[in-house]
Write a protein that holds these residues in place. Structure first.
Motif, PDB file in Angstrom:
ATOM      1  N   ASP A 196       0.976  -1.332  -0.107  1.00  0.00           N
ATOM      2  CA  ASP A 196      -0.151  -0.010  -0.012  1.00  0.00           C
ATOM      3  C   ASP A 196       0.734   1.261   0.171  1.00  0.00           C
ATOM      4  O   ASP A 196       0.350   2.423  -0.390  1.00  0.00           O
ATOM      5  N   LYS A 197       2.070   1.145   0.332  1.00  0.00           N
ATOM      6  CA  LYS A 197       2.927   2.385   0.440  1.00  0.00           C
ATOM      7  C   LYS A 197       3.732   2.534  -0.515  1.00  0.00           C
ATOM      8  O   LYS A 197       4.694   3.420  -0.792  1.00  0.00           O
ATOM      9  N   ASN A 198       3.792   1.587  -1.573  1.00  0.00           N
ATOM     10  CA  ASN A 198       4.375   1.727  -2.940  1.00  0.00           C
ATOM     11  C   ASN A 198       3.378   1.817  -4.235  1.00  0.00           C
ATOM     12  O   ASN A 198       2.819   0.993  -4.684  1.00  0.00           O
ATOM     13  N   PRO A 199       3.562   3.118  -4.739  1.00  0.00           N
ATOM     14  CA  PRO A 199       2.627   3.468  -5.677  1.00  0.00           C
ATOM     15  C   PRO A 199       2.831   2.781  -6.986  1.00  0.00           C
ATOM     16  O   PRO A 199       1.751   2.833  -7.740  1.00  0.00           O
ATOM     17  N   LEU A 209      -1.888  -4.650  -5.327  1.00  0.00           N
ATOM     18  CA  LEU A 209      -2.176  -5.850  -4.818  1.00  0.00           C
ATOM     19  C   LEU A 209      -3.395  -6.899  -5.391  1.00  0.00           C
ATOM     20  O   LEU A 209      -4.505  -6.274  -5.302  1.00  0.00           O
ATOM     21  N   VAL A 210      -2.923  -7.997  -6.017  1.00  0.00           N
ATOM     22  CA  VAL A 210      -4.227  -8.776  -6.669  1.00  0.00           C
ATOM     23  C   VAL A 210      -4.984  -9.278  -5.561  1.00  0.00           C
ATOM     24  O   VAL A 210      -6.130  -9.516  -5.629  1.00  0.00           O
ATOM     25  N   THR A 231      -9.422 -11.958   8.280  1.00  0.00           N
ATOM     26  CA  THR A 231      -9.723 -10.464   8.161  1.00  0.00           C
ATOM     27  C   THR A 231      -8.406  -9.686   7.591  1.00  0.00           C
ATOM     28  O   THR A 231      -7.317  -9.842   8.563  1.00  0.00           O
ATOM     29  N   THR A 232      -8.435  -9.095   6.486  1.00  0.00           N
ATOM     30  CA  THR A 232      -7.419  -8.285   6.115  1.00  0.00           C
ATOM     31  C   THR A 232      -7.339  -6.773   6.601  1.00  0.00           C
ATOM     32  O   THR A 232      -8.127  -6.323   7.258  1.00  0.00           O
ATOM     33  N   LEU A 233      -6.213  -6.355   6.444  1.00  0.00           N
ATOM     34  CA  LEU A 233      -6.082  -4.828   6.801  1.00  0.00           C
ATOM     35  C   LEU A 233      -6.946  -3.717   5.995  1.00  0.00           C
ATOM     36  O   LEU A 233      -7.641  -2.982   6.535  1.00  0.00           O
ATOM     37  N   GLY A 234      -6.982  -4.226   4.611  1.00  0.00           N
ATOM     38  CA  GLY A 234      -7.764  -3.561   3.844  1.00  0.00           C
ATOM     39  C   GLY A 234      -9.220  -4.002   3.609  1.00  0.00           C
ATOM     40  O   GLY A 234      -9.366  -5.241   3.342  1.00  0.00           O
ATOM     41  N   ALA A 235     -10.183  -3.277   3.555  1.00  0.00           N
ATOM     42  CA  ALA A 235     -11.634  -3.815   3.361  1.00  0.00           C
ATOM     43  C   ALA A 235     -11.861  -4.246   2.062  1.00  0.00           C
ATOM     44  O   ALA A 235     -12.692  -5.213   1.844  1.00  0.00           O
ATOM     45  N   ASP A 236     -11.019  -3.768   1.096  1.00  0.00           N
ATOM     46  CA  ASP A 236     -11.097  -4.246  -0.587  1.00  0.00           C
ATOM     47  C   ASP A 236     -10.128  -5.304  -0.676  1.00  0.00           C
ATOM     48  O   ASP A 236     -10.235  -5.775  -1.860  1.00  0.00           O
TER      49      ASP A 236
END
Length: 328
Positions: free
Chosen positions: A24-27, A31-32, A44-49
């Motif tokens: 997420d910090k590397n533009p 993430l597939v 349960t992941t960090l990102g909801a998506d």
């Protein structure tokens, strides 16, 4: 160097979560998804998506993932998963059993070479960043001695190895460096130190109901490549104590080389890491080297490689011109 690199995560424990955060910090990365042996509905992941799928679905994603980051343990997971997945994807892993690196390299090299993928092995801070610093310092000071100290900190790989011992319900393992040994090395005296003079190991273990504490302790202290060369203390504690006192994961260490460039001139090189979160930092290193693995594969470099084979510029999202202007 503006390619968008598509990342997959194989395994979702502490390291997998760290990789999700690092991507997420590397533009220049996207993430597939996460691939797990567990029921995806229970993850349960960090990102909801963030999409979670089963490991059995991975073969269907060979055209959608540029680099698969392997987040399993070195003791049991990577030796099996690594070669299987390197036959399908360009991979990066943090295999950290130093004594078995040549064996693991060979096991990854054959399928990756046959498949035309790139398998970047043993990426992290040791092996990994510390390995690079050992190489640099030994090349710069050929007349010298290199010393590596780890800790005080919680080792992910060693903790995982303890948790795999029959009868263990939970565990945390700490590596403790000897201050006396560090001071001797920094003095430039180039002492000869046995393995157990540089570090001790301390394990905090929760037993399964009915487990034999003495048998568990012996299985730990005699474990090859992990504890058999060290003075190891095993403490048996409750699950509540483990959760309360050992949930943080700090770590760090030093690589020090003392040497002489002449009879009169003594030189010391030291590289240090101080980490609040071992898995998050290790994950950041994995993600950085995923960029390099992708670029190497695009250049036609296939088979197994290590951090020692990677030019520094391949790690950065910046262009070569920007690196020359900003960092030289």
């Amino acid at each position: 160097m503006s390619e968008h690199i598509r990342i997959g995560i194989a395994g979702y424990g502490n390291l997998g979560r760290g990789v999700e955060a690092a991507v997420d910090k590397n533009p220049d990365m996207t993430l597939v998804g996460v691939f797990t042996r567990r029921d995806p509905a229970q993850v349960t992941t960090l990102g909801a998506d963030t999409v979670v799928r089963t490991m059995t679905e991975l073969p269907s994603f060979t055209d959608e993932i540029d680099v698969l980051i392997l987040c399993g343990g070195s003791k049991d997971d990577l030796p099996v998963q690594g070669p299987e997945l390197a036959a399908l994807f360009t991979t990066v892993d943090s295999f950290d059993t130093h004594a078995r690196v040549p064996e693991y390299f060979a096991a990854m090299d054959a399928p990756a070479t046959a498949a035309g993928t790139t398998a970047m092995i043993s990426v992290g801070w040791d092996p990994g960043l510390f390995s690079i610093n050992r190489l640099y310092s030994e090349a710069l000071l050929p007349d010298g001695d290199t010393y590596t100290f780890w800790g005080r900190g919680l080792s992910q790989g060693h903790s995982d190895a303890v948790r795999r011992v029959p009868g263990v319900a939970g565990a945390a393992q700490y590596t403790l460096p000897s201050d006396t040994a560090i001071d001797a090395v920094r003095s430039g005296s180039r002492p000869v130190l046995a393995t157990n003079q540089k570090h001790t190991r301390e394990c905090f273990v929760v037993l399964e109901d009915g487990a034999d504490a003495a048998a568990v302790e012996q299985a730990i202290v005699k474990m090859p490549h992990y504890f058999d060369e060290y003075d190891t203390t095993v403490h048996f504690i409750s699950a509540e104590e483990l959760a309360r006192d050992h949930s943080a994961m700090p770590h760090g260490g030093f690589v020090i080389r003392s040497g002489n460039t002449s009879t009169e001139a003594s030189q010391t090189i030291e590289y240090r890491l101080a980490l609040d979160s071992n898995p998050e930092f290790t994950a950041s290193v994995l993600v950085t080297y995923a960029r390099a693995a992708h670029r190497l594969n695009q250049q036609g470099r296939t088979g197994a490689v290590t951090v020692l084979d990677v030019a520094p510029a391949l790690l950065s999202p910046k262009t070569p011109a920007a690196l020359r202007a900003e960092l030289l």
